[in-house]
Scaffold this active site. Structure first.
Site, PDB file in Angstrom:
ATOM      1  N   LYS A  71      -0.546   4.836   4.534  1.00 37.40           N
ATOM      2  CA  LYS A  71      -1.427   3.897   5.237  1.00 37.40           C
ATOM      3  C   LYS A  71      -0.924   3.677   6.662  1.00 37.40           C
ATOM      4  O   LYS A  71       0.255   3.421   6.881  1.00 37.40           O
ATOM      5  CB  LYS A  71      -1.504   2.561   4.485  1.00 37.40           C
ATOM      6  CG  LYS A  71      -2.503   1.583   5.094  1.00 37.40           C
ATOM      7  CD  LYS A  71      -2.724   0.383   4.194  1.00 37.40           C
ATOM      8  CE  LYS A  71      -3.683  -0.622   4.820  1.00 37.40           C
ATOM      9  NZ  LYS A  71      -5.011  -0.050   5.113  1.00 37.40           N
ATOM     10  N   HIS A 113       0.842  -1.203   0.000  1.00 34.62           N
ATOM     11  CA  HIS A 113       0.000   0.000   0.000  1.00 34.62           C
ATOM     12  C   HIS A 113       0.875   1.249   0.000  1.00 34.62           C
ATOM     13  O   HIS A 113       2.085   1.187   0.198  1.00 34.62           O
ATOM     14  CB  HIS A 113      -0.925   0.028   1.223  1.00 34.62           C
ATOM     15  CG  HIS A 113      -2.069  -0.945   1.121  1.00 34.62           C
ATOM     16  ND1 HIS A 113      -1.939  -2.270   1.490  1.00 34.62           N
ATOM     17  CD2 HIS A 113      -3.342  -0.790   0.682  1.00 34.62           C
ATOM     18  CE1 HIS A 113      -3.096  -2.882   1.287  1.00 34.62           C
ATOM     19  NE2 HIS A 113      -3.960  -2.007   0.798  1.00 34.62           N
TER      20      HIS A 113
END
Length: 265
Positions: A157, A153
């Site tokens: 995040k 990600h």
């Protein structure tokens, strides 16, 4: 439908707003944190569409009473506050927020006894097909295959491993015979010794602007099965969330899943 969005100022909130109005739904409630600079602004400043003429506010009962349902992509704290109000109104809710504690998830499930809801760590229809394929593979294979999960990600995040990776882990442990009590290896470091048949590895990568990537590896001595989903933009999650809300419209109380939305038995 008349839909509310909790977390409208975020990237997911913006994507949901754009997609739902393009599909003809009207924004009737828009929520942000009390210290957000968007409070008291018109949502038309986010998306220029006549279906989103709504003033952005903190979560409140009055605004929630006007909607057919709410889509939540906020924070665990905000989501729990939302649920504490909306369960009294018996309104449908779609929750895409991640990072809940076990106790919070139990509380969320209690809400489904009062009104319809969908909670999923990943609203992408494609990722939920990945969940189903992982379930099928896990039921068919044995511990002769070593199982590892990889997820990647963007740099911003906050939680790791991702909620999607945790859900994949649950599916594997619940369906692959011999791995129900497997140890979870969150990455490996140092002299770890030989890999055992009773462990599942989870590896998290963070960097740049990666939207989301998940791969489940079933690795045997003679072959390797890889199940992968890669998101190229956030619209896949937003479209899934809107589809979930459309599915809940008119449904009775219950804890529905994205498998229901997809029509899986």
């Amino acid at each position: 439908m008349k839909i509310g969005i909790c977390g409208i100022g975020g990237r997911m909130g913006n994507a949901i707003l754009r997609i739902m109005t393009n599909r003809g739904h009207k924004l009737c409630a828009a929520f942000e944190s009390e210290n957000s600079g968007l409070i008291n602004k018109n949502a038309k400043e986010l998306v220029s569409n006549p279906l989103c003429g709504c003033i952005i506010s903190a979560i409140n009962r009055e605004a929630l009473s006007e909607v057919d349902g709410v889509i939540d992509f906020s924070t665990p704290e905000a989501a729990m506050k939302l649920i504490s109000i909306i369960h009294e109104l018996k309104k449908p809710v779609v929750i895409g927020t991640t990072g809940f504690s076990g106790e919070q998830i139990d509380e969320i499930k209690q809400y489904s006894k009062i009104a319809p809801m969908i909670y999923s760590p990943n609203m992408s229809l494609g990722v939920n097909i990945l969940f189903k394929l992982t379930e099928i593979a896990s039921k068919a294979l044995s511990t002769e295959y070593d199982v590892e999960i990889f997820e990647a990600h963007h740099r911003n995040k906050k939680d790791a491993p991702s909620g999607t990776a945790k859900r994949l882990l649950e599916i594997i442990k619940g369906n692959l015979t011999g791995l129900s009590g497997a140890s979870v290896m969150n990455g490996r470091d140092g002299i770890t010794g030989e890999r055992t048949a009773n462990e599942i590895g989870i590896h998290a990568m963070r960097g740049g602007s990666i939207i989301g990537e998940h791969t489940v590896y079933f690795t045997g001595l003679d072959d390797r099965i890889e199940l992968t989903h890669r998101a190229v933009n956030r619209d896949v999650f937003a479209a899934g969330a809107v589809a979930a809300m459309e599915y809940l419209h008119g449904k009775g109380a219950g804890f529905y899943t994205m498998y229901d939305v997809l029509g899986f038995k």
